[in-house]
Design a protein around this motif. Structure first.
Motif, PDB file in Angstrom:
ATOM      1  N   VAL A  82      50.816  43.193  40.769  1.00  0.00           N
ATOM      2  CA  VAL A  82      51.553  42.309  39.866  1.00  0.00           C
ATOM      3  C   VAL A  82      50.581  41.729  38.836  1.00  0.00           C
ATOM      4  N   VAL A  83      50.783  42.116  37.590  1.00  0.00           N
ATOM      5  CA  VAL A  83      49.947  41.592  36.509  1.00  0.00           C
ATOM      6  C   VAL A  83      50.813  40.679  35.659  1.00  0.00           C
ATOM      7  N   VAL A  84      50.352  39.455  35.488  1.00  0.00           N
ATOM      8  CA  VAL A  84      51.063  38.543  34.590  1.00  0.00           C
ATOM      9  C   VAL A  84      50.363  38.600  33.231  1.00  0.00           C
ATOM     10  N   TYR A  85      51.124  38.955  32.213  1.00  0.00           N
ATOM     11  CA  TYR A  85      50.569  39.090  30.860  1.00  0.00           C
ATOM     12  C   TYR A  85      51.116  37.988  29.961  1.00  0.00           C
ATOM     13  N   GLU A  86      50.288  37.528  29.043  1.00  0.00           N
ATOM     14  CA  GLU A  86      50.788  36.751  27.914  1.00  0.00           C
ATOM     15  C   GLU A  86      50.771  37.713  26.729  1.00  0.00           C
ATOM     16  N   VAL A  87      51.962  38.167  26.355  1.00  0.00           N
ATOM     17  CA  VAL A  87      52.041  39.228  25.345  1.00  0.00           C
ATOM     18  C   VAL A  87      51.702  38.662  23.973  1.00  0.00           C
TER      19      VAL A  87
ATOM     20  N   ALA B 208      47.784  41.982  24.941  1.00  0.00           N
ATOM     21  CA  ALA B 208      48.232  40.946  25.865  1.00  0.00           C
ATOM     22  C   ALA B 208      47.037  40.319  26.570  1.00  0.00           C
ATOM     23  N   ARG B 209      47.128  39.018  26.783  1.00  0.00           N
ATOM     24  CA  ARG B 209      46.122  38.355  27.603  1.00  0.00           C
ATOM     25  C   ARG B 209      46.495  38.556  29.079  1.00  0.00           C
ATOM     26  N   ILE B 210      45.508  38.876  29.878  1.00  0.00           N
ATOM     27  CA  ILE B 210      45.774  39.047  31.310  1.00  0.00           C
ATOM     28  C   ILE B 210      45.661  37.669  31.961  1.00  0.00           C
ATOM     29  N   VAL B 211      46.791  37.139  32.396  1.00  0.00           N
ATOM     30  CA  VAL B 211      46.799  35.795  32.982  1.00  0.00           C
ATOM     31  C   VAL B 211      46.371  35.864  34.439  1.00  0.00           C
TER      32      VAL B 211
ATOM     33  N   PRO C 157      31.645  46.889  25.574  1.00  0.00           N
ATOM     34  CA  PRO C 157      32.999  47.354  25.243  1.00  0.00           C
ATOM     35  C   PRO C 157      33.409  48.601  26.025  1.00  0.00           C
ATOM     36  N   MET C 158      32.433  49.484  26.314  1.00  0.00           N
ATOM     37  CA  MET C 158      32.809  50.698  27.055  1.00  0.00           C
ATOM     38  C   MET C 158      33.283  50.341  28.465  1.00  0.00           C
ATOM     39  N   GLY C 159      32.613  49.356  29.075  1.00  0.00           N
ATOM     40  CA  GLY C 159      33.038  48.889  30.393  1.00  0.00           C
ATOM     41  C   GLY C 159      34.381  48.194  30.323  1.00  0.00           C
ATOM     42  N   ASP C 160      34.564  47.368  29.291  1.00  0.00           N
ATOM     43  CA  ASP C 160      35.828  46.654  29.125  1.00  0.00           C
ATOM     44  C   ASP C 160      36.964  47.633  28.848  1.00  0.00           C
ATOM     45  N   ASN C 161      36.621  48.720  28.145  1.00  0.00           N
ATOM     46  CA  ASN C 161      37.612  49.756  27.869  1.00  0.00           C
ATOM     47  C   ASN C 161      37.979  50.496  29.155  1.00  0.00           C
ATOM     48  N   ALA C 162      36.992  50.691  30.017  1.00  0.00           N
ATOM     49  CA  ALA C 162      37.259  51.407  31.268  1.00  0.00           C
ATOM     50  C   ALA C 162      38.152  50.588  32.191  1.00  0.00           C
ATOM     51  N   LEU C 163      37.979  49.261  32.154  1.00  0.00           N
ATOM     52  CA  LEU C 163      38.812  48.372  32.972  1.00  0.00           C
ATOM     53  C   LEU C 163      38.787  46.993  32.307  1.00  0.00           C
ATOM     54  N   ALA C 164      39.963  46.583  31.822  1.00  0.00           N
ATOM     55  CA  ALA C 164      40.030  45.380  30.991  1.00  0.00           C
ATOM     56  C   ALA C 164      39.620  44.137  31.773  1.00  0.00           C
TER      57      ALA C 164
END
Lengths: 289, 164, 752
Positions: C131-136, C51-54, C94-101
């Motif tokens: 509240v996280v808005v996702y584009e699935v 999902a994209r995090i909007v 990527p390790m940082g992105d994996n730890a927190l998107a």
């Protein structure tokens, strides 16, 4: 919201009052299902009403007509009861299958029944042994057949304010034997992919005069299978009769496929388990004469 | 939320603490009493790392409410050894190299003790089934089972020496 | 070389120094640390596989009483930094992105925000208010889906590294394609009398360590950071956390706790950068602990794989050609062990013509981490199944077939270098001679044998050995002790200095207190860190000799070391030998403290080979199987502490048995993990197993002074095929897809 209260009533009447006063409260027996569901957020009761300090909710009494099993009695305590094991070896073996040694120290037959899982290991052996559930409520006590206590996955006949206080199991007729088998991939620590309980009564000539067959994890609730029993009654429980009972159990299964097994797999093995459990029950019945 | 005052006995010592209604015995032991020997591996009763004895019975402390300990006796791994004397199971674990990382060891020590409290002559299969709720990912269980069998033998010999 | 060296301590079985604390519950693991004023962190995780995090609105969480800090991907810098590691370079971005998107949630359970609060319950409840808005987006769950034309692409900027095929699409989920080849493949297969080709699959599985990830971090206003954590490499935690957050490694001190299992899974950082940033924001220490659910969904399991394997043989059993294609799930970011799998896949055998290709493929699953001999088990499951089938079709004994083609000293490994002394033939011969191999089988039982290979790592290690005035010693290293390495290190000091093992205290020091050490992994600690320990002990020994020379007033060349004593040589023969205790007592007078130092960059340790024999019994009406007898045979080089070597072999075998029989990640179509717990992720329990017999073969490794080679990883390689080959024997059906769970076995037996 986190659960706000812990209550430990010491009488059934107090437990019922607490349950009646707060429909969001939940009884706590061994907690081996409830506290897992709480932990993962599936259930958030307002209060835990611990039943284990109520006399009669824990313990086993046996008289000439049957056994009264306090609903919150731990599985370990049931398994340590030699006379219960002698009278209902299949039922007690099923109780012994409830989880690990640690879970056995907490989990109860009453809790297993009230959790209402279609895969519950003790429900089918209770059903084939014609057990009844003793329920206390605002209007007093009532009893219902265990067959029918569960009305759907995690749904039971308990009305708001009602508490399961005991299970009553009638003494088996002479010449009766029971058995329960389940299928799990490992040797321990799994939920049944299928289970089968059988009780048979033989006359002195070895002819089956009564039988009950119930199957687990292949329908929304434990399922009594009269057709499987009919395949046994009137026979000498020869191999052909056992095979027919197994086939009837498979035919009755309304299984779904999930992470614990495909629908087809469950249907096939419930027949195998029924046949094998009937064979064990028959041997026990013969030995009891 | 009403905090609960718990009076209980832990490892033979009268003990008091305050807890929340939904707090587990595991959390209370670890966070209120500093008894961190009892471990959490899963929190759902599936790994055995949090095993304790409650009224002498082996239970998963992650599935016991702390408030349930009121007026009860709890034994944790910290209470298994008596003074300088390790329990035979603890000694056997050391001698048999029955631990690698050691995280499952406290639960196994408590579980094995509870078996040997009841039966000092278990078969290999009895040991394996009694301990089936204690996951160990390092050892393949071989040396654990051997250690428990060894400890049983030591306990049998101790008993026969006392008798003699 | 040490082949004939006799040892006094090496090869004995002393009680480990850390044992008492572990059997009494005193040992402190990751979750056992607390600090005054400590907060508790909680991670909010994505419910979507892709999902994209909007947008993320944290205001309600921040307003919750008791909440002291809330962070999102914006608080973790994007970086291109890299960390070099022996087995693989770690990309820190990527390790940082994996730890927190940052922009996208790439698997169910991917961290998207974190909260620090005064209690774990408040942190959890506050996190639920974010509240996280996702584009699935459509999830890509398998290598086949990832490679399909028109597949959803996980990373828009991903370019295939290595040797992409000429016609490969530009927009891709293939992070790497590599090739290994030798000889003339076509001619090789043309010369074969028999060719067996099959496609094998293995599921994504987890290391299953019992201790969840846990850490405490404290950030000071002066920028100094302290981290207590359970890890296989605290220097990696330091360098990775510093690199991801853009802070100076020298400002970060990492203290390792006791570690409750890792098997490769506790190499990456997950919680540590978040705890540091939360602590920086909250000005208080922050503790973070994963739940078991988190561990399954959001740590690093190992790749699910698909391997196409084709081997050609002559009638006499000579293997003439092999081709293999390996497809490995990397999880959400590049970095599966496909390359290692390719290097291992035919490593035990001399096959003149081969072509091996390997693909590293991103999918919407957690980023894989190392798992014991990463890449090898799945690859060798394919090879060893096909070899078994060839033996069966040729009517040959499967061990004889392997012996006929077994690599030996001087042969070129498929990945390049020539093998030094290796023990494969000795292991195979010991397998054939073992009574298990000839024992009769019962009804519904089958027997399988299979072989395994692993490189064994070397890498960097530092050690110091310090003497006390009473003649006892401490040995300090920087490798978390995951299964008994401390006692092994003490034994090495004993061997060199002649001090009893009980008088040597082994310690694992924090990042400030010892020189750099690579991780505990790659089966390297007993070997490489052991070399550093031996070097440090020898350094201390040389200093002791110099002190003896000083006391005797002779030239240092007149002193030698023998059995724990300085002894006089020519020119000093009137002197009485001096023990360690005697010399240590005079330390101050003779020149001050004696501290031996060893730092090594060890070469790869020399490969390890193993075989397993498995007997399995199958209930043909239900498909349920049980392992009823099991034997593991392995070339261990030199067993320093045989009990812990046996333990590695037994534990690895059982992990492999679990992989073969019941373990698997089960996802639904939307990419939700359905079995994120020990109830339905079915690791072997005690009652599933027999005793695991072991046979230790010792073919000395010339790279190590005692002949040690790594032992921890190769044990998990043979079981997959050994179990499957046993199942083939018991049922007559050859299984190519793991796990061999009851429904799958019954389906195959009923031909449905």
């Amino acid at each position: 919201m986190l659960t706000q209260r812990y209550e430990a009533p010491t009488t059934v009447a107090d437990a019922v009052r607490l349950m009646q006063a707060d429909p969001q409260a939940t009884p706590l027996a061994g907690g081996t299902d409830l506290l897992v569901q709480y932990r993962v957020g599936l259930r958030r009761p307002s209060a835990f009403v611990d039943l284990k300090r109520i006399p009669g909710l824990v313990g086993i009494t046996l008289d000439e007509v049957g056994m009264r099993l306090g609903a919150a009695t731990s599985a370990a305590e049931v398994c340590e009861h030699g006379e219960a094991r002698r009278l209902w070896p299949g039922l007690v073996e099923a109780v012994g299958l409830l989880g690990s040694t640690q879970i056995q120290g907490r989990g109860s037959v009453g809790g297993n029944l009230c959790n209402g899982s279609p895969a519950a290991d003790t429900t089918c052996p209770l059903i084939v042994n014609r057990a009844r559930a003793v329920i206390a409520g605002p209007q007093g006590e009532r009893t219902v057949d265990v067959d029918g206590f569960t009305t759907g996955p995690h749904k039971t006949v308990l009305a708001p304010g009602e508490v399961l206080v005991a299970l009553w199991v009638p003494r088996p007729a002479a010449g009766t034997g029971d058995a329960y088998l389940r299928l799990i991939p490992r040797s321990e620590m799994d939920i049944a992919a299928a289970g089968a309980a059988v009780s048979v009564t033989l006359d002195k000539g070895g002819t089956c005069t009564a039988a009950r067959v119930a199957i687990a994890a292949v329908a929304p609730t434990a399922l009594l299978v009269p057709a499987a029993a009919e395949a046994l009654i009137g026979t000498k429980l020869d191999d052909a009769a056992l095979v027919r009972a197994g086939e009837a159990a498979s035919a009755a299964a309304r299984s779904i496929g999930d992470k614990r097994g495909t629908a087809a797999y469950r249907r096939t093995v419930v027949g195998v388990l029924t046949r094998r459990a009937a064979s064990i029950a028959a041997a026990r019945a013969r030995a009891s004469h | 939320m009403s905090t609960i005052h718990v009076r209980t006995t832990v490892n033979g010592e009268p003990t008091e603490f305050l807890c929340e209604p939904a707090e587990t015995l595991l959390d209370a032991l670890r966070n209120r009493l500093g008894l961190t020997g009892t471990k959490e591996g899963c929190g759902t009763g599936d790994c055995g790392s949090c095993s304790v004895l409650l009224e002498g019975r082996l239970v998963p402390s992650c599935l016991v409410l702390a408030a349930e300990a009121i007026d009860r006796e709890v034994l944790t791994v910290e209470g298994v050894a008596v003074g300088d004397a390790l329990h035979p199971v603890q000694q056997a674990f050391l001698e048999q190299a029955a631990l690698q990382c050691g995280i499952c060891t406290p639960g196994l020590v408590v579980a094995a003790k509870s078996l040997l409290d009841r039966n000092t002559n278990p078969t290999e299969q009895e040991v394996r089934f009694w301990l089936a709720g204690n996951l160990c990912r390092c050892t393949g269980y071989d040396k654990i089972v051997r250690a428990v069998m060894d400890a049983a033998e030591v306990m049998r010999n101790e008993t026969s020496e006392v008798r003699a | 070389m040490s082949a004939e060296r006799t040892f006094e301590y090496i090869g004995t079985r002393p009680i480990r120094h850390d044992g008492l604390d572990k059997v009494t519950g005193r040992a402190n693991y990751g979750a056992d640390f607390t600090l005054p004023g400590m907060l508790h962190g909680h991670v909010l995780r994505s419910p979507h596989a892709h999902a994209r995090i909007v947008s993320i609105d944290t205001s309600a969480a921040e307003a919750t009483p008791g909440v002291k800090a809330v962070i999102t991907g914006k608080d973790i810098p994007k970086t291109n930094a890299k960390l070099s590691l022996g087995e693989a370079a770690m990309e820190l971005g990527p390790m940082g992105d994996n730890a927190l998107a940052h922009d996208k949630a790439l698997y169910e359970g991917h961290a998207v925000a974190a909260v620090a609060a005064t209690s774990p319950e408040i942190a959890r409840e506050a996190a639920e208010k974010i509240v996280v808005v996702y584009e699935v987006l459509k999830p890509v769950m398998t290598v086949d889906q990832a490679l399909a034309p028109g597949a959803t692409i996980l990373h828009d900027d991903l370019v295939t590294k290595g040797k992409p095929l000429a016609d490969a699409p530009k927009h891709t989920n293939v992070a790497l394609r590599m090739e290994l080849k030798r000889g003339d493949l076509e001619a090789g297969f043309a010369a074969a009398d028999l060719i067996v080709e099959r496609t094998f699959t293995t599921p994504m599985v987890h290391q299953g360590y019992i201790e969840p990830h846990a850490c405490v971090a404290r950030y000071g206003e002066d920028g100094q950071v302290l981290v207590w954590t359970t890890t296989q490499g605290h220097f990696i935690v330091r360098d990775a956390s510093a690199g991801i957050l853009g802070i100076d490694a020298a400002k970060v001190k990492v203290v390792p706790s006791e570690i409750g299992g890792g098997f490769g899974g506790k190499i990456p950082v997950y919680l540590e950068p978040l705890a540091i940033v939360l602590s920086r924001k909250a000005h208080r220490p922050v503790k973070m602990v994963m739940s078991r659910d988190d561990v399954f969904r959001a740590s690093g399991p190992t790749s699910g794989t698909k391997v196409r394997m084709k081997i050609g043989a002559k009638k006499d059993g000579t293997l003439v050609a092999a081709s293999a294609s390996l497809y490995y799930e990397a999880g959400a970011y590049p970095g599966s062990p496909a390359g290692a799998g390719a290097m291992c896949v035919i490593a035990p055998y001399t096959i003149p013509n081969f072509m091996i290709e390997a693909y590293d493929i991103v999918v919407n699953r957690p980023k894989v981490a190392a798992y014991r001999a990463p890449g090898s088990p799945a690859a060798m499951f394919a090879t060893e199944s096909v070899i078994d089938e060839i033996a069966q079709k040729l009517g040959m004994d499967p061990i004889d077939l392997r012996l006929k083609n077994a690599a030996q000293e001087g042969d070129s490994a498929p990945y390049g270098p020539k093998y030094g002394p290796i023990g494969l033939k000795q292991v195979l011969e010991a397998t054939k001679a073992h009574p298990h191999w000839k024992a009769p089988l019962g009804p519904n039982q089958g027997r399988g044998v299979a072989c395994g290979f692993w490189f064994n790592a070397g890498l960097n290690s530092t050690a110091t050995v310090s003497l006390s005035a009473d003649g006892s010693a401490t040995v300090v290293t920087g490798n978390p002790d995951i299964g008994g390495t401390r006692v092994a290190q003490a034994m090495m000091v004993s061997e060199e200095l002649g001090i009893p093992v009980e008088r040597v205290r082994p310690t694992v020091a924090d990042t400030d207190s010892i020189g750099y050490n690579d991780l505990t992994g790659g089966s390297r600690v007993c070997y490489a860190t052991g070399m550093a320990v031996i070097k440090a002990a020898q350094d201390a020994r040389d200093q002791l000799c110099a002190r003896a020379a000083k006391i005797w007033d002779v030239d240092p060349s007149c002193v030698a070391w023998e059995r724990g004593r300085a002894i006089p040589l020519n020119g000093a023969s009137d002197k009485e030998p001096l023990t360690v205790s005697a010399l240590a007592a005079k330390m101050t007078a003779t020149g001050g403290p004696i501290v031996g130092r060893g730092a090594v960059s060890a070469p790869m340790a020399g490969p390890g080979f193993a075989t397993n024999i498995c007997d399995i019994e199958v209930d043909k009406e239900t498909g349920v199987s049980r392992v009823v007898r099991y034997t593991a045979i392995q070339d261990v080089g030199k067993a320093v502490h045989p009990s812990y070597v046996e333990g590695q072999m037994q534990g690895g075998a059982v992990q492999g048995i679990g992989w073969a029989l019941n373990e698997e990640y089960i996802y639904d179509e939307a990419g939700h993990l359905e079995n994120a717990g020990f109830l339905d992720y079915r690791m072997p329990v005690a009652s599933d197993l027999p005793m695991i017999d072991t046979v230790l073969i010792e073919v000395a490794n010339p790279l190590h002074p005692y002949g040690v080679r790594g032992v921890g990883e190769v044990p998990i390689v043979p079981p997959l095929a050994a179990v499957a080959n046993a199942m083939a024997g018991a049922t007559g059906v050859r299984f190519t897809d793991l796990p061999l769970s009851p429904p799958r076995v019954l389906k195959a037996l009923s031909g449905a």
